[in-house]
Design a protein around this motif. Sequence first.
Motif, PDB file in Angstrom:
ATOM      1  N   VAL A 137      18.652  -1.553  -8.991  1.00 21.26           N
ATOM      2  CA  VAL A 137      17.916  -0.651  -9.869  1.00 21.26           C
ATOM      3  C   VAL A 137      16.547  -0.426  -9.225  1.00 21.26           C
ATOM      4  CG1 VAL A 137      16.735  -0.493 -12.095  1.00 21.26           C
ATOM      5  CG2 VAL A 137      19.095  -1.358 -11.966  1.00 21.26           C
ATOM      6  N   MET A 138      16.065   0.801  -9.275  1.00 24.17           N
ATOM      7  CA  MET A 138      14.769   1.118  -8.698  1.00 24.17           C
ATOM      8  C   MET A 138      13.824   1.605  -9.787  1.00 24.17           C
ATOM      9  SD  MET A 138      15.115   0.301  -5.591  1.00 24.17           S
ATOM     10  CE  MET A 138      13.521   0.907  -5.028  1.00 24.17           C
ATOM     11  N   GLY A 139      12.591   1.129  -9.719  1.00 23.10           N
ATOM     12  CA  GLY A 139      11.599   1.528 -10.702  1.00 23.10           C
ATOM     13  C   GLY A 139      10.328   2.023 -10.042  1.00 23.10           C
ATOM     14  N   TRP A 140       9.602   2.838 -10.793  1.00 23.49           N
ATOM     15  CA  TRP A 140       8.255   3.260 -10.404  1.00 23.49           C
ATOM     16  C   TRP A 140       7.284   2.716 -11.448  1.00 23.49           C
ATOM     17  CZ3 TRP A 140       6.720   5.441  -5.940  1.00 23.49           C
ATOM     18  CH2 TRP A 140       7.658   6.096  -5.156  1.00 23.49           C
ATOM     19  N   PHE A 141       6.201   2.158 -10.971  1.00 26.88           N
ATOM     20  CA  PHE A 141       5.122   1.662 -11.815  1.00 26.88           C
ATOM     21  C   PHE A 141       3.815   2.239 -11.291  1.00 26.88           C
ATOM     22  CE2 PHE A 141       7.231  -1.690 -14.288  1.00 26.88           C
ATOM     23  CZ  PHE A 141       8.435  -1.778 -13.618  1.00 26.88           C
ATOM     24  N   ARG A 142       2.778   2.156 -12.115  1.00 26.24           N
ATOM     25  CA  ARG A 142       1.472   2.615 -11.662  1.00 26.24           C
ATOM     26  C   ARG A 142       0.389   1.703 -12.210  1.00 26.24           C
ATOM     27  NH1 ARG A 142       1.098   8.329 -15.061  1.00 26.24           N
ATOM     28  NH2 ARG A 142       0.751   7.413 -17.135  1.00 26.24           N
ATOM     29  N   GLN A 143      -0.727   1.686 -11.494  1.00 26.61           N
ATOM     30  CA  GLN A 143      -1.853   0.868 -11.920  1.00 26.61           C
ATOM     31  C   GLN A 143      -3.143   1.617 -11.638  1.00 26.61           C
ATOM     32  OE1 GLN A 143      -1.938  -3.106 -10.259  1.00 26.61           O
ATOM     33  NE2 GLN A 143      -3.228  -3.840 -11.930  1.00 26.61           N
ATOM     34  N   ALA A 144      -3.859   1.884 -12.712  1.00 28.28           N
ATOM     35  CA  ALA A 144      -5.168   2.521 -12.604  1.00 28.28           C
ATOM     36  C   ALA A 144      -6.240   1.439 -12.517  1.00 28.28           C
ATOM     37  CB  ALA A 144      -5.417   3.417 -13.816  1.00 28.28           C
ATOM     38  N   PRO A 145      -7.414   1.762 -11.979  1.00 28.82           N
ATOM     39  CA  PRO A 145      -8.480   0.757 -11.852  1.00 28.82           C
ATOM     40  C   PRO A 145      -8.816   0.121 -13.191  1.00 28.82           C
ATOM     41  CG  PRO A 145      -9.028   2.694 -10.580  1.00 28.82           C
ATOM     42  CD  PRO A 145      -7.800   3.040 -11.364  1.00 28.82           C
ATOM     43  N   GLY A 146      -8.854  -1.202 -13.226  1.00 25.46           N
ATOM     44  CA  GLY A 146      -9.208  -1.915 -14.430  1.00 25.46           C
ATOM     45  C   GLY A 146      -8.117  -2.004 -15.477  1.00 25.46           C
ATOM     46  N   LYS A 147      -6.926  -1.501 -15.145  1.00 32.25           N
ATOM     47  CA  LYS A 147      -5.834  -1.514 -16.123  1.00 32.25           C
ATOM     48  C   LYS A 147      -4.647  -2.310 -15.595  1.00 32.25           C
ATOM     49  CE  LYS A 147      -6.925   2.848 -18.423  1.00 32.25           C
ATOM     50  NZ  LYS A 147      -6.368   4.133 -18.942  1.00 32.25           N
ATOM     51  N   LYS A 148      -3.776  -2.681 -16.508  1.00 31.06           N
ATOM     52  CA  LYS A 148      -2.573  -3.408 -16.129  1.00 31.06           C
ATOM     53  C   LYS A 148      -1.564  -2.455 -15.484  1.00 31.06           C
ATOM     54  CE  LYS A 148      -0.759  -6.196 -19.092  1.00 31.06           C
ATOM     55  NZ  LYS A 148      -0.231  -6.788 -20.346  1.00 31.06           N
ATOM     56  N   ARG A 149      -0.704  -3.027 -14.660  1.00 25.66           N
ATOM     57  CA  ARG A 149       0.365  -2.225 -14.071  1.00 25.66           C
ATOM     58  C   ARG A 149       1.319  -1.804 -15.178  1.00 25.66           C
ATOM     59  NH1 ARG A 149       2.699  -4.128  -8.351  1.00 25.66           N
ATOM     60  NH2 ARG A 149       0.430  -4.121  -8.100  1.00 25.66           N
ATOM     61  N   GLU A 150       1.679  -0.528 -15.211  1.00 28.10           N
ATOM     62  CA  GLU A 150       2.519  -0.032 -16.291  1.00 28.10           C
ATOM     63  C   GLU A 150       3.770   0.648 -15.752  1.00 28.10           C
ATOM     64  OE1 GLU A 150       0.754   2.978 -18.746  1.00 28.10           O
ATOM     65  OE2 GLU A 150       0.308   4.311 -17.062  1.00 28.10           O
ATOM     66  N   PHE A 151       4.809   0.577 -16.544  1.00 26.59           N
ATOM     67  CA  PHE A 151       6.091   1.190 -16.226  1.00 26.59           C
ATOM     68  C   PHE A 151       5.974   2.709 -16.289  1.00 26.59           C
ATOM     69  CE2 PHE A 151      10.550   1.809 -16.020  1.00 26.59           C
ATOM     70  CZ  PHE A 151      10.879   2.760 -16.985  1.00 26.59           C
ATOM     71  N   VAL A 152       6.617   3.366 -15.317  1.00 23.70           N
ATOM     72  CA  VAL A 152       6.670   4.827 -15.308  1.00 23.70           C
ATOM     73  C   VAL A 152       8.105   5.314 -15.503  1.00 23.70           C
ATOM     74  CG1 VAL A 152       6.270   6.898 -13.917  1.00 23.70           C
ATOM     75  CG2 VAL A 152       4.627   4.999 -13.837  1.00 23.70           C
ATOM     76  N   ALA A 153       9.011   4.858 -14.627  1.00 24.63           N
ATOM     77  CA  ALA A 153      10.396   5.320 -14.686  1.00 24.63           C
ATOM     78  C   ALA A 153      11.281   4.341 -13.936  1.00 24.63           C
ATOM     79  CB  ALA A 153      10.517   6.709 -14.077  1.00 24.63           C
ATOM     80  N   ALA A 154      12.563   4.377 -14.267  1.00 24.73           N
ATOM     81  CA  ALA A 154      13.536   3.544 -13.562  1.00 24.73           C
ATOM     82  C   ALA A 154      14.864   4.273 -13.519  1.00 24.73           C
ATOM     83  CB  ALA A 154      13.694   2.184 -14.232  1.00 24.73           C
ATOM     84  N   ILE A 155      15.669   3.913 -12.523  1.00 21.47           N
ATOM     85  CA  ILE A 155      16.976   4.541 -12.346  1.00 21.47           C
ATOM     86  C   ILE A 155      17.987   3.475 -11.961  1.00 21.47           C
ATOM     87  CG2 ILE A 155      16.483   5.127  -9.930  1.00 21.47           C
ATOM     88  CD1 ILE A 155      18.059   7.778 -10.447  1.00 21.47           C
TER      89      ILE A 155
END
Length: 122
Positions: A33-51
């Motif tokens: 399974v592959m996922g995309w996550f993102r992390q903005a400065p000062g924020k926790k890493r968050e889920f974006v999408a998965a397949i």
Amino acid sequence: QVQLVESGGGLVQAGGSLRLSCAASGRTFSSYVMGWFRQAPGKKREFVAAISSRGGSTSYSDSVKGRFTISRDNAKNTVYLQMNSLKPEDTAVYYCAAHIRLSVVAGEYGYWGQGTQVTVSS
């Protein structure tokens, strides 16, 4: 074991589009399974999408649903994230990750890329 390398990030104006790619090494890509996550400065890493491993199932966060599309090409060992109608709040470092099952929890993913910066200007 799988190694992941993201590309395609950059600077774009609000309303624009970008397509991220994540190239994987190894012959077992199609089993992950592959996922995309993102992390903005000062924020926790968050889920974006998965397949899912064969692409039959996808999952999106509410914040990107309808704007982003995740896809994969197992013949090319690559997963993509098409991002449309980008907003300044989408600015972050975007990471791809691999797991054995569909999950939105970053801590469950065992393999990560180095990330690619996406900056959306207003």
